[in-house]
Design an enzyme around this catalytic site. Structure first.
Site, mmCIF file in Angstrom:
data_model
loop_
_atom_site.group_PDB
_atom_site.id
_atom_site.type_symbol
_atom_site.label_atom_id
_atom_site.label_comp_id
_atom_site.label_asym_id
_atom_site.label_seq_id
_atom_site.Cartn_x
_atom_site.Cartn_y
_atom_site.Cartn_z
ATOM 1 C CG LEU A 1 -6.104 -21.422 -3.697
ATOM 2 C CD1 LEU A 1 -6.334 -20.353 -2.632
ATOM 3 C CD2 LEU A 1 -5.245 -22.551 -3.157
ATOM 4 N NE ARG B 1 -23.230 -15.241 -4.306
ATOM 5 C CZ ARG B 1 -22.475 -14.219 -4.677
ATOM 6 N NH1 ARG B 1 -21.298 -14.018 -4.112
ATOM 7 N NH2 ARG B 1 -22.882 -13.408 -5.629
ATOM 8 C CE LYS C 1 -16.746 -20.896 -6.934
ATOM 9 N NZ LYS C 1 -16.602 -19.695 -6.091
ATOM 10 C CD GLU D 1 -9.876 -11.145 2.995
ATOM 11 O OE1 GLU D 1 -10.891 -10.985 2.282
ATOM 12 O OE2 GLU D 1 -8.805 -11.592 2.543
#
Length: 464
Positions: free
Chosen positions: A9, A16, A23, A154
């Site tokens: 993924l 951030r 990223k 979570e």
């Protein structure tokens, strides 16, 4: 590994990181995060790798090219949604290893152990978990009284009691493909984030009668990179791994904390790396070399027995028993043959330097071919640029070039020739000739006193 496919993924925004780039294309020790993960997966013995891309997908594809298959997640609606976008690329049977593109420290050894554990235990889902000191932000592994995994909660959906659990979900799994595909049709986004969680699929598979297990890895390996600070922390770990590997293979690294070695660098035993060195790209260094201190070497081949100090070597090839530096620069496409000396404040650019040649100091050699046993005097220069294009200088064997000589290319110096100091050479020099190109010295006696008599002459700071 037979019957296994990998799904990575890598569609996230990575806000951030505060970067215009995805990223997962940020680098750790010279290699992008996504490449570290793909390579770990392929080392498991699985060449069937699917990468889910989304945000700036073309940059990720530019890195990985055709090494993997791609699925596209246009809108990032959670991990469960990302897997949904790739399910048509999954086979009907077998297991899928699900990884994330921002966990570059995961090793193939851990992934192999995870897959083997999954198969041996007969699990429908095996979660890669870890026990960490501070579990904040991570999903928690919920077990029953007998230690069996019940579900994953979570962090934002967890109760206070559940937040006290220190075993966390790494977001990496092995799952039975048929059961996963069925569970994906049943997950919803009824949660605090309004996203489709892959963790919900785990609970659904359990309700379907599937066996859920967890395999524990070290916190270091499951470290995710979401910010520049975490990028630094991951690079520090990877740098240590790389440096220790070289030391275990017989390389002496005086100070590993101040030595940066890229992922693809090869170094032979009995070479010593001094502090402050940066060695990058596809560099190969032979045995019995001394590198550094404070050298930078990129995409270069260094032979055996070389000594390089305080210098830069870029995309070049060096033979054996060569001394470079201090404070020299060897620029791309240079070839330095055996037993050459490149001294202090010397720059070599796109040139071939023959065996035994000396370029001791304060010299520029660009677009040139130097033969064997040439001596380049201090301050000598190949004048290779006419303002529009570069030209070549060819110097034969056993040539002596005096100090402060300009060789204005294109020019050819024959074997065994001598060039007098201070000359500017604009024409070819025959073999065995002495070339002198300078005005004859004239001494005018009494000149200074005559100037003083006439006034207006400055001598030792005084005006006369």
């Amino acid at each position: 590994m037979e019957g296994l496919v990998t799904l990575i993924l890598a569609a996230g925004l990575g806000k951030r990181m505060k970067s215009k780039h995805p990223k997962v294309v940020h680098k750790i020790c010279g290699k992008t995060m996504i490449e570290w993960v793909v390579d770990a997966a392929k080392d498991v013995g699985n060449n069937d790798v699917i990468v889910v891309v989304g945000h700036k997908a073309e940059e990720v594809k530019e890195v990985l090219k055709d090494r993997v298959k791609y699925a596209y997640q246009e809108t990032q609606l959670g991990t469960g949604h990302a897997v949904k976008m790739a399910q048509d690329l999954l086979p009907e049977e077998g297991n899928v290893l699900i990884l994330t593109g921002d966990t570059p420290l995961i090793t193939s050894q851990t992934l192999k152990a995870l897959v083997n554990f999954h198969i041996e235990e007969g699990n429908s889902v095996t979660i890669l978990s870890s026990v960490v000191e501070d579990p904040s932000g991570y999903g928690r592994i919920i077990r029953d009284e007998d230690g069996n995994v019940i579900k994953i909660v979570e962090d934002k959906d967890a109760t206070e009691e559940e937040r006290g659990i220190h075993e966390i979900n790494s977001a990496m799994y092995v799952m039975d493909i048929p059961k996963l595909k069925k569970a994906l049709t049943m997950i919803t986004n009824n949660n605090a984030q309004g996203e489709y969680y892959l963790t919900d699929a785990v609970e659904i598979i359990k309700e379907m009668g599937g066996k859920i297990g967890a395999f524990t890895a070290s916190p270091e390996e499951i470290m995710g990179v979401n910010s520049r600070v975490q990028l630094f922390e991951a690079e520090r770990v990877m740098k240590r791994r790389i440096n220790y590997r070289h030391m275990e293979n017989g390389v002496t690294i005086i100070d590993p904390e101040t030595t940066y070695i890229g992922a693809n660098v090869e170094i032979a035993p009995d070479t010593v790396i001094f502090p402050g060195c940066v060695i990058e790209g596809k560099t190969v260094i032979g045995s019995d070399c001394e590198i550094g201190p404070n050298c930078r070497i990129v995409d270069s081949q260094i032979g055996d027995g070389c000594n390089i100090m305080y210098s830069v070597v870029l995309s070049s090839k060096l033979g054996n028993d060569i001394k470079v530096g201090p404070f020299a620069q060897i620029r791309p496409e240079s070839v330095i043959h055996d037993k050459v000396k490149i001294g202090d404040f010397v720059e070599i650019k796109k040139s071939v330097i023959g065996e035994g040649t000396k370029v001791p100091h304060l010299t520029y050699v660009g677009d040139a071919e130097l033969g064997k046993n040439v001596n380049m005097g201090c301050g000598s220069i190949t004048v290779n640029y006419d303002g529009k294009q570069k030209h070549k200088t060819i110097i034969g064997d056993n040539v002596f070039v005096g100090c402060n000589v300009n060789l204005v290319s294109p020019v050819k110096i024959g074997d065994n020739a001598y060039i007098a100091a201070g000359s500017t050479i604009t024409e070819d020099v025959p073999e065995g000739a002495l070339a002198i190109a300078r005005n004859r010295q004239t001494n005018k006696e009494g000149w200074v006193q005559e100037k003083i008599k006439k006034g207006g002459f400055k001598l030792n700071g005084e005006i006369y």
